[in-house]
Design an enzyme around this catalytic site. Structure first.
Site, PDB file in Angstrom:
ATOM      1  N   HIS A 118       0.832  -1.211   0.000  1.00 18.84           N
ATOM      2  CA  HIS A 118       0.000   0.000   0.000  1.00 18.84           C
ATOM      3  C   HIS A 118       0.862   1.253   0.000  1.00 18.84           C
ATOM      4  O   HIS A 118       1.932   1.297   0.613  1.00 18.84           O
ATOM      5  CB  HIS A 118      -1.006   0.002   1.158  1.00 18.84           C
ATOM      6  CG  HIS A 118      -0.417  -0.007   2.536  1.00 18.84           C
ATOM      7  ND1 HIS A 118      -0.071   1.152   3.205  1.00 18.84           N
ATOM      8  CD2 HIS A 118      -0.125  -1.022   3.386  1.00 18.84           C
ATOM      9  CE1 HIS A 118       0.397   0.856   4.412  1.00 18.84           C
ATOM     10  NE2 HIS A 118       0.386  -0.464   4.543  1.00 18.84           N
ATOM     11  N   ASP A 120      -0.126   4.343   1.035  1.00 17.81           N
ATOM     12  CA  ASP A 120      -0.402   5.345   2.067  1.00 17.81           C
ATOM     13  C   ASP A 120       0.356   5.052   3.350  1.00 17.81           C
ATOM     14  O   ASP A 120       0.785   3.920   3.613  1.00 17.81           O
ATOM     15  CB  ASP A 120      -1.894   5.436   2.349  1.00 17.81           C
ATOM     16  CG  ASP A 120      -2.506   4.131   2.825  1.00 17.81           C
ATOM     17  OD1 ASP A 120      -2.160   3.075   2.257  1.00 17.81           O
ATOM     18  OD2 ASP A 120      -3.336   4.164   3.760  1.00 17.81           O
ATOM     19  N   ASP A 153       6.303   0.545   6.624  1.00 17.38           N
ATOM     20  CA  ASP A 153       4.864   0.362   6.437  1.00 17.38           C
ATOM     21  C   ASP A 153       4.326   1.422   5.481  1.00 17.38           C
ATOM     22  O   ASP A 153       3.866   2.462   5.928  1.00 17.38           O
ATOM     23  CB  ASP A 153       4.181   0.455   7.809  1.00 17.38           C
ATOM     24  CG  ASP A 153       2.728   0.057   7.788  1.00 17.38           C
ATOM     25  OD1 ASP A 153       2.273  -0.501   6.781  1.00 17.38           O
ATOM     26  OD2 ASP A 153       2.029   0.325   8.774  1.00 17.38           O
ATOM     27  N   GLU A 187      -5.049   1.786   2.916  1.00 18.56           N
ATOM     28  CA  GLU A 187      -4.985   0.633   3.822  1.00 18.56           C
ATOM     29  C   GLU A 187      -5.043   1.061   5.279  1.00 18.56           C
ATOM     30  O   GLU A 187      -5.647   0.380   6.117  1.00 18.56           O
ATOM     31  CB  GLU A 187      -3.697  -0.151   3.552  1.00 18.56           C
ATOM     32  CG  GLU A 187      -3.610  -1.509   4.250  1.00 18.56           C
ATOM     33  CD  GLU A 187      -3.001  -1.452   5.641  1.00 18.56           C
ATOM     34  OE1 GLU A 187      -3.013  -2.482   6.342  1.00 18.56           O
ATOM     35  OE2 GLU A 187      -2.498  -0.371   6.040  1.00 18.56           O
ATOM     36  N   GLU A 188      -4.414   2.187   5.591  1.00 20.88           N
ATOM     37  CA  GLU A 188      -4.335   2.617   6.983  1.00 20.88           C
ATOM     38  C   GLU A 188      -5.685   3.049   7.550  1.00 20.88           C
ATOM     39  O   GLU A 188      -5.818   3.197   8.765  1.00 20.88           O
ATOM     40  CB  GLU A 188      -3.315   3.760   7.121  1.00 20.88           C
ATOM     41  CG  GLU A 188      -1.889   3.384   6.744  1.00 20.88           C
ATOM     42  CD  GLU A 188      -1.251   2.369   7.688  1.00 20.88           C
ATOM     43  OE1 GLU A 188      -1.915   1.984   8.663  1.00 20.88           O
ATOM     44  OE2 GLU A 188      -0.103   1.985   7.448  1.00 20.88           O
ATOM     45  N   ASP A 214       0.741 -10.248   0.819  1.00 24.20           N
ATOM     46  CA  ASP A 214       0.683  -8.878   1.299  1.00 24.20           C
ATOM     47  C   ASP A 214       1.666  -8.734   2.459  1.00 24.20           C
ATOM     48  O   ASP A 214       2.299  -9.709   2.881  1.00 24.20           O
ATOM     49  CB  ASP A 214      -0.743  -8.550   1.756  1.00 24.20           C
ATOM     50  CG  ASP A 214      -1.002  -7.053   1.894  1.00 24.20           C
ATOM     51  OD1 ASP A 214      -0.109  -6.243   1.566  1.00 24.20           O
ATOM     52  OD2 ASP A 214      -2.106  -6.673   2.338  1.00 24.20           O
ATOM     53  N   HIS A 458       4.521   2.648  13.444  1.00 23.80           N
ATOM     54  CA  HIS A 458       3.538   3.724  13.409  1.00 23.80           C
ATOM     55  C   HIS A 458       3.933   4.857  14.347  1.00 23.80           C
ATOM     56  O   HIS A 458       3.146   5.767  14.586  1.00 23.80           O
ATOM     57  CB  HIS A 458       2.147   3.214  13.799  1.00 23.80           C
ATOM     58  CG  HIS A 458       1.404   2.588  12.671  1.00 23.80           C
ATOM     59  ND1 HIS A 458       0.057   2.341  12.721  1.00 23.80           N
ATOM     60  CD2 HIS A 458       1.805   2.164  11.444  1.00 23.80           C
ATOM     61  CE1 HIS A 458      -0.340   1.778  11.586  1.00 23.80           C
ATOM     62  NE2 HIS A 458       0.712   1.661  10.807  1.00 23.80           N
TER      63      HIS A 458
END
Length: 489
Positions: A118, A120, A153, A187-188, A214, A458
């Site tokens: 992803h 984002d 990520d 995705e987030e 994934d 994150h």
């Protein structure tokens, strides 16, 4: 009486004897017969391209805020410029506004493969920018690391896959089966406009992938009681549920309070939920991890984990001490929001809390909601699910040829000493949308992780080692080549 006593002594002794024999005979499988594959990668060059990708602030803000579409489109232009062979050979579509879907036509009609990532990233918490060793969107390479939001990520996956395809195209390699590259953009925040739209489009076209990969698990340098590196390959992911708990009060002056205010009612409900967590499941999908790791442990570990049927009452409290391990084996409960009151001398009319649950395979949104109501056991508390609730994903078979192919690629590229094991991903991924469309949906990021990097993902100071990113590029390149060994359908 002597016979009864003899039986009472003999039965436990027999059980312990059986458990000990099992522990002594529980041994790892023979080492894999595959050999390491040398794949040349210019580590500095691929790191520099990843660093540039991190300068694009492709942030998914919380709704109702809208993403910066200009940042995503600039990122798309960067990809087109950086990977000319990919964009000159593969068909590219824009899905859901900003999602990207590439098709690399295969030379046969065999079932396709879907590689996912992803674009984002999560926002940087306001006020923490100065806490980063390097600017979160600076794209800095320093001290052997690529620094920036999205390094782990998940732009490492997106860029790693594209690097692999670009290199294979340069060699003139053609895929034996069609390869789809699916890069969602939200995705987030659930993947509703990106991955879901892509998965529905592929389903409408009749595509039934032989393999979907994934992000998700990774390679740990070891595991408690296990010395070799451990590759965690996600075969399922937990479900997601947030329940809103509300209670009403009469309001009025705080000088004449009722026995329990609306705040007290909701607070008591949350306390009951925290005091009565969901039980640890020492069998089923979550326990597969420990089943596969047990043979690599010392005698004590093999004795306990290899005989869960006997030592379950001892194991449960031991495993429950670790938050990370506990999260793998149970539906988790986390109170995340509490709102009520406006003034210190005014009784609140309403109190509200939100409790988030990550649902283990074997349970559902419905069963979790029912248990919550039973545990609270208070008609004054209204329990209501919020949007985005979803059940755990289907479980992919860790004994399948597709899983074996991933293990083979891990051994060829990352190391023959790596213990490859299935596990349940505690968070959510875009792969959830493919559960009904493929029997082989897996989640794995091919890098070695240090535990401290989990907090960075994150959080503050996100980074990826230059050498590990190059290894990820090698993994994707070898995996694409290895897909010729998958079953036809």
């Amino acid at each position: 009486m002597k016979k009864v006593l003899a039986v009472l002594v003999a039965v436990p002794a027999l059980l312990v004897g059986v458990a000990l024999v099992r522990a002594l005979t529980l041994r790892p499988d023979p080492p894999p017969t595959v050999e390491a594959v040398e794949i040349p990668v210019d580590e500095r060059a691929v790191a520099e391209r990843l660093a540039r990708a991190l300068t694009y602030p492709t942030v998914s803000p919380l709704p109702p805020a809208e993403p910066d579409s200009a940042a995503f489109r600039a990122f798309h232009a960067f990809l087109e410029e950086t990977f000319p062979r990919v964009h000159g050979t593969l068909a590219r579509e824009t899905i859901g506004g900003l999602g990207l879907l590439y098709r690399w036509e295969g030379t046969s009609e065999a079932a396709p493969v879907v590689l996912m990532g992803h674009q984002d990233v999560v926002p940087v918490l306001a006020g923490t920018e100065s806490d980063w060793e390097h600017p979160p969107f600076g794209g800095v390479i320093a001290d052997g690391w690529v620094w920036g939001r999205g390094a782990l990520d998940d732009k490492a996956t997106v860029l790693g896959i594209l690097e692999a395809v670009e290199a294979l195209l340069a060699e003139g390699w053609a895929p034996p089966r069609t390869l789809w590259l699916a890069f969602g953009h939200d995705e987030e925040i659930g993947g509703h406009n990106g991955a879901r739209a892509i998965a529905e489009l592929l389903a409408a076209r009749g595509e039934a992938p032989a393999l979907v990969l994934d992000e998700g698990g990774t390679v740990l340098p070891g595991f408690p009681g296990v010395d070799p590196p451990v590759a965690l390959v996600g075969i399922s992911e937990k479900g997601y549920l947030s329940l809103e708990l509300t209670a009403q009060g009469l309001g009025g002056h705080s000088s004449s309070p009722p026995p329990q205010t609306a705040i007290g009612i909701v607070a008591a409900a949350v306390t009951r939920l925290e005091a009565d967590p969901f039980p640890l499941a020492l069998d089923g999908t979550g326990a597969l991890l420990f089943e596969r790791l047990a043979p690599h442990m010392g005698l004590g570990g093999r004795l306990l984990l290899g005989n869960r049927w006997l030592f379950g009452p001892v194991l449960a409290p031991l495993l429950g001490r670790s938050g990370e391990v506990s999260a793998l084996l149970r539906t988790t409960t986390a109170a995340t929001v509490f709102q009520s009151g406006e003034k210190d001398n005014v009784l609140p009319i309403e109190a509200r809390a939100v409790v988030n649950f990550r649902i283990r395979p074997g349970e559902t949104v419905e069963s979790v909601t029912a248990r919550v109501r039973d545990v609270i056991d208070d008609d004054r508390v209204r329990v209501r699910p919020l949007e985005s609730a979803r059940d755990p994903s289907p479980v992919s078979d860790p004994d399948s040829e597709a899983f074996a192919l991933l293990a083979r690629t891990i051994h060829e590229v990352i190391g023959t000493d790596v213990v490859v094991t299935p596990y349940v991903v505690p968070g959510g991924t875009d792969a959830w949308y493919y559960g009904a469309r493929s029997a082989n949906v897996f989640r794995f990021l091919p890098i070695r992780f240090e535990m401290e990097d989990l907090a960075r993902m994150h959080g503050t100071g996100e980074r990826i080692a230059v050498a590990e990113y190059a290894q990820a590029v090698r993994f994707f390149r070898r995996l694409i080549q290895n897909t010729e060994h998958l079953p036809w359908t």
